[in-house]
Design a protein around this motif. Sequence first.
Motif, PDB file in Angstrom:
ATOM      1  N   PHE A 157     -40.842-120.077 -56.182  1.00 26.04           N
ATOM      2  CA  PHE A 157     -40.277-121.405 -56.001  1.00 26.04           C
ATOM      3  C   PHE A 157     -40.509-122.227 -57.273  1.00 26.04           C
ATOM      4  CE2 PHE A 157     -41.628-119.950 -51.810  1.00 26.04           C
ATOM      5  CZ  PHE A 157     -40.525-120.210 -51.023  1.00 26.04           C
ATOM      6  N   SER A 158     -39.522-123.010 -57.657  1.00 32.46           N
ATOM      7  CA  SER A 158     -39.701-123.962 -58.753  1.00 32.46           C
ATOM      8  C   SER A 158     -39.006-125.271 -58.392  1.00 32.46           C
ATOM      9  CB  SER A 158     -39.144-123.413 -60.070  1.00 32.46           C
ATOM     10  OG  SER A 158     -37.750-123.231 -59.999  1.00 32.46           O
ATOM     11  N   ASP A 159     -39.647-126.363 -58.760  1.00 31.84           N
ATOM     12  CA  ASP A 159     -39.135-127.698 -58.430  1.00 31.84           C
ATOM     13  C   ASP A 159     -39.342-128.581 -59.652  1.00 31.84           C
ATOM     14  OD1 ASP A 159     -38.259-129.996 -57.256  1.00 31.84           O
ATOM     15  OD2 ASP A 159     -39.736-130.037 -55.643  1.00 31.84           O
ATOM     16  N   ASP A 160     -38.257-128.985 -60.296  1.00 29.22           N
ATOM     17  CA  ASP A 160     -38.322-129.808 -61.507  1.00 29.22           C
ATOM     18  C   ASP A 160     -37.554-131.105 -61.277  1.00 29.22           C
ATOM     19  OD1 ASP A 160     -39.578-127.720 -63.228  1.00 29.22           O
ATOM     20  OD2 ASP A 160     -37.676-126.701 -62.847  1.00 29.22           O
ATOM     21  N   SER A 161     -38.133-132.205 -61.696  1.00 24.77           N
ATOM     22  CA  SER A 161     -37.469-133.492 -61.531  1.00 24.77           C
ATOM     23  C   SER A 161     -37.747-134.398 -62.724  1.00 24.77           C
ATOM     24  CB  SER A 161     -37.918-134.182 -60.244  1.00 24.77           C
ATOM     25  OG  SER A 161     -39.297-134.488 -60.283  1.00 24.77           O
ATOM     26  N   THR A 162     -36.795-135.234 -63.034  1.00 23.78           N
ATOM     27  CA  THR A 162     -36.949-136.234 -64.092  1.00 23.78           C
ATOM     28  C   THR A 162     -36.331-137.542 -63.608  1.00 23.78           C
ATOM     29  OG1 THR A 162     -34.858-135.598 -65.156  1.00 23.78           O
ATOM     30  CG2 THR A 162     -36.874-134.554 -65.962  1.00 23.78           C
ATOM     31  N   ALA A 173     -34.005-130.277 -59.655  1.00 20.45           N
ATOM     32  CA  ALA A 173     -33.525-128.893 -59.522  1.00 20.45           C
ATOM     33  C   ALA A 173     -34.556-128.106 -58.731  1.00 20.45           C
ATOM     34  CB  ALA A 173     -33.314-128.270 -60.895  1.00 20.45           C
ATOM     35  N   TYR A 174     -34.113-127.546 -57.603  1.00 18.58           N
ATOM     36  CA  TYR A 174     -34.990-126.757 -56.734  1.00 18.58           C
ATOM     37  C   TYR A 174     -34.440-125.340 -56.694  1.00 18.58           C
ATOM     38  CZ  TYR A 174     -37.764-125.360 -52.685  1.00 18.58           C
ATOM     39  OH  TYR A 174     -38.636-124.709 -51.848  1.00 18.58           O
ATOM     40  N   ASN A 175     -35.241-124.363 -57.106  1.00 15.32           N
ATOM     41  CA  ASN A 175     -34.772-122.979 -57.224  1.00 15.32           C
ATOM     42  C   ASN A 175     -35.711-122.030 -56.488  1.00 15.32           C
ATOM     43  OD1 ASN A 175     -34.650-124.302 -60.310  1.00 15.32           O
ATOM     44  ND2 ASN A 175     -32.693-123.657 -59.464  1.00 15.32           N
ATOM     45  N   THR A 176     -35.127-121.007 -55.859  1.00 15.86           N
ATOM     46  CA  THR A 176     -35.916-119.943 -55.227  1.00 15.86           C
ATOM     47  C   THR A 176     -35.365-118.598 -55.680  1.00 15.86           C
ATOM     48  OG1 THR A 176     -34.512-119.829 -53.253  1.00 15.86           O
ATOM     49  CG2 THR A 176     -36.360-121.368 -53.202  1.00 15.86           C
ATOM     50  N   VAL A 177     -36.271-117.643 -55.871  1.00  9.64           N
ATOM     51  CA  VAL A 177     -35.896-116.276 -56.238  1.00  9.64           C
ATOM     52  C   VAL A 177     -36.701-115.331 -55.349  1.00  9.64           C
ATOM     53  CG1 VAL A 177     -35.792-114.538 -58.043  1.00  9.64           C
ATOM     54  CG2 VAL A 177     -35.448-116.955 -58.626  1.00  9.64           C
ATOM     55  N   ASP A 214     -30.055-122.031 -55.832  1.00  9.83           N
ATOM     56  CA  ASP A 214     -30.282-123.224 -56.646  1.00  9.83           C
ATOM     57  C   ASP A 214     -29.710-124.437 -55.932  1.00  9.83           C
ATOM     58  OD1 ASP A 214     -31.295-121.611 -58.769  1.00  9.83           O
ATOM     59  OD2 ASP A 214     -29.239-121.147 -59.338  1.00  9.83           O
ATOM     60  N   ILE A 215     -30.533-125.476 -55.829  1.00 13.76           N
ATOM     61  CA  ILE A 215     -30.081-126.756 -55.296  1.00 13.76           C
ATOM     62  C   ILE A 215     -30.386-127.821 -56.354  1.00 13.76           C
ATOM     63  CG2 ILE A 215     -30.295-128.475 -53.465  1.00 13.76           C
ATOM     64  CD1 ILE A 215     -31.269-126.256 -51.615  1.00 13.76           C
ATOM     65  N   SER A 227     -24.411-136.535 -57.229  1.00  9.66           N
ATOM     66  CA  SER A 227     -23.822-135.216 -57.084  1.00  9.66           C
ATOM     67  C   SER A 227     -24.890-134.239 -56.596  1.00  9.66           C
ATOM     68  CB  SER A 227     -23.245-134.726 -58.418  1.00  9.66           C
ATOM     69  OG  SER A 227     -22.703-133.436 -58.308  1.00  9.66           O
ATOM     70  N   THR A 228     -24.541-133.416 -55.625  1.00  9.71           N
ATOM     71  CA  THR A 228     -25.445-132.387 -55.105  1.00  9.71           C
ATOM     72  C   THR A 228     -24.728-131.040 -55.141  1.00  9.71           C
ATOM     73  OG1 THR A 228     -26.510-133.988 -53.622  1.00  9.71           O
ATOM     74  CG2 THR A 228     -26.844-131.651 -53.156  1.00  9.71           C
ATOM     75  N   SER A 229     -25.394-130.056 -55.747  1.00 13.92           N
ATOM     76  CA  SER A 229     -24.800-128.728 -55.889  1.00 13.92           C
ATOM     77  C   SER A 229     -25.704-127.689 -55.233  1.00 13.92           C
ATOM     78  CB  SER A 229     -24.610-128.389 -57.377  1.00 13.92           C
ATOM     79  OG  SER A 229     -24.240-127.034 -57.553  1.00 13.92           O
ATOM     80  N   THR A 230     -25.119-126.814 -54.436  1.00  7.63           N
ATOM     81  CA  THR A 230     -25.843-125.728 -53.780  1.00  7.63           C
ATOM     82  C   THR A 230     -25.185-124.404 -54.151  1.00  7.63           C
ATOM     83  OG1 THR A 230     -26.408-127.159 -51.907  1.00  7.63           O
ATOM     84  CG2 THR A 230     -26.644-124.797 -51.586  1.00  7.63           C
ATOM     85  N   ARG A 231     -25.985-123.472 -54.697  1.00  5.34           N
ATOM     86  CA  ARG A 231     -25.452-122.176 -55.113  1.00  5.34           C
ATOM     87  C   ARG A 231     -26.389-121.057 -54.650  1.00  5.34           C
ATOM     88  NH1 ARG A 231     -21.344-122.705 -58.746  1.00  5.34           N
ATOM     89  NH2 ARG A 231     -21.086-124.761 -59.705  1.00  5.34           N
ATOM     90  N   SER A 232     -25.799-119.966 -54.176  1.00  3.34           N
ATOM     91  CA  SER A 232     -26.563-118.805 -53.726  1.00  3.34           C
ATOM     92  C   SER A 232     -25.896-117.543 -54.244  1.00  3.34           C
ATOM     93  CB  SER A 232     -26.650-118.762 -52.198  1.00  3.34           C
ATOM     94  OG  SER A 232     -27.236-117.553 -51.759  1.00  3.34           O
ATOM     95  N   SER A 233     -26.693-116.637 -54.831  1.00  7.43           N
ATOM     96  CA  SER A 233     -26.136-115.375 -55.309  1.00  7.43           C
ATOM     97  C   SER A 233     -25.825-114.427 -54.161  1.00  7.43           C
ATOM     98  CB  SER A 233     -27.114-114.719 -56.282  1.00  7.43           C
ATOM     99  OG  SER A 233     -28.346-114.404 -55.621  1.00  7.43           O
ATOM    100  N   ASP A 234     -26.452-114.643 -53.008  1.00  7.32           N
ATOM    101  CA  ASP A 234     -26.258-113.765 -51.853  1.00  7.32           C
ATOM    102  C   ASP A 234     -25.030-114.168 -51.034  1.00  7.32           C
ATOM    103  OD1 ASP A 234     -26.977-111.529 -50.435  1.00  7.32           O
ATOM    104  OD2 ASP A 234     -28.341-112.587 -49.092  1.00  7.32           O
ATOM    105  N   PHE A 235     -24.767-115.486 -50.946  1.00  7.61           N
ATOM    106  CA  PHE A 235     -23.621-115.988 -50.185  1.00  7.61           C
ATOM    107  C   PHE A 235     -22.817-116.959 -51.046  1.00  7.61           C
ATOM    108  CE2 PHE A 235     -27.003-115.072 -47.105  1.00  7.61           C
ATOM    109  CZ  PHE A 235     -26.368-114.159 -46.283  1.00  7.61           C
ATOM    110  N   PRO A 236     -22.141-116.462 -52.084  1.00  8.39           N
ATOM    111  CA  PRO A 236     -21.412-117.369 -52.977  1.00  8.39           C
ATOM    112  C   PRO A 236     -20.274-118.122 -52.290  1.00  8.39           C
ATOM    113  CG  PRO A 236     -20.855-115.071 -53.437  1.00  8.39           C
ATOM    114  CD  PRO A 236     -22.017-115.050 -52.495  1.00  8.39           C
ATOM    115  N   GLU A 237     -19.802-117.594 -51.156  1.00  7.63           N
ATOM    116  CA  GLU A 237     -18.718-118.278 -50.453  1.00  7.63           C
ATOM    117  C   GLU A 237     -19.157-119.621 -49.867  1.00  7.63           C
ATOM    118  OE1 GLU A 237     -20.521-115.250 -47.534  1.00  7.63           O
ATOM    119  OE2 GLU A 237     -20.083-115.426 -49.678  1.00  7.63           O
ATOM    120  N   PHE A 238     -20.462-119.837 -49.785  1.00  6.95           N
ATOM    121  CA  PHE A 238     -20.968-121.105 -49.264  1.00  6.95           C
ATOM    122  C   PHE A 238     -21.403-122.067 -50.384  1.00  6.95           C
ATOM    123  CE2 PHE A 238     -21.910-118.176 -45.654  1.00  6.95           C
ATOM    124  CZ  PHE A 238     -21.036-118.761 -44.734  1.00  6.95           C
TER     125      PHE A 238
END
Length: 217
Positions: A86-91, A125-129, A141-142, A181-192
């Motif tokens: 998990f990583s969480d970065d903010s500015t 930016a909130y990311n999980t791998v 990635d959110i 703006s809010t962006s949500t991306r997933s490599s497992d379910f790119p259709e969402f």
Amino acid sequence: MKKTIGLIILLLTAAPLWSQQDSTYFQVGVNVMRLLTMNQPVSELWNPYQLHVEWGNGQVGARVSLNVVSTSETEEPSSFNGNTRFSDDSTSMDLRVGAFMERRLGKSWSTKFAADFFIANRDRAYNTVTRDVDGLLVKQDITSSRSEVGGSISLIPEWHITSRVTLSTELNLLLASTSSSTSTRSSDFPEFNSIVDKGGNYVRLRPPTALFLLVRF
């Protein structure tokens, strides 16, 4: 909004013309309340500015306030978190520039009326791998961002502890336009995958939540 920004520009342009060289001063300070609440979530009720700089002549002057905060947290994969990273970065950044009129109320007190232009940005930016059942890496990635542009008018009482040390607070009336703006991306379910953009504006009265400790030179 355009009238407010026009008034701010007019004050900034006119302030140097009104200067009196024999009583000019320069002072810098910090917002003590902001330092105490730095580890708490940002609230719209709190004055966000950490650093403050002023130039004046006892009648009019100009001021600049700034706040910049950056945080980063990372949790490495382990058996306790499902082998997920998990990583969480903010500015965040807040900047205002304005002009003021000043009136002395005695030896220890004075008051100011200020008009400012301000901008503010918040990014996260909130990311999980992790690995799926087939052993493949799955990334999610959110990201979110929010920006504000506007103007404000402020009533600022000041207590002069000594001729060089001052405590002040301020009551602010804020007028601003916003975009997010809010962006949500997933490599497992790119259709969402999705991106949501919003815009708006507000008028807000912010209570005296700042306590600026200023040193005059």
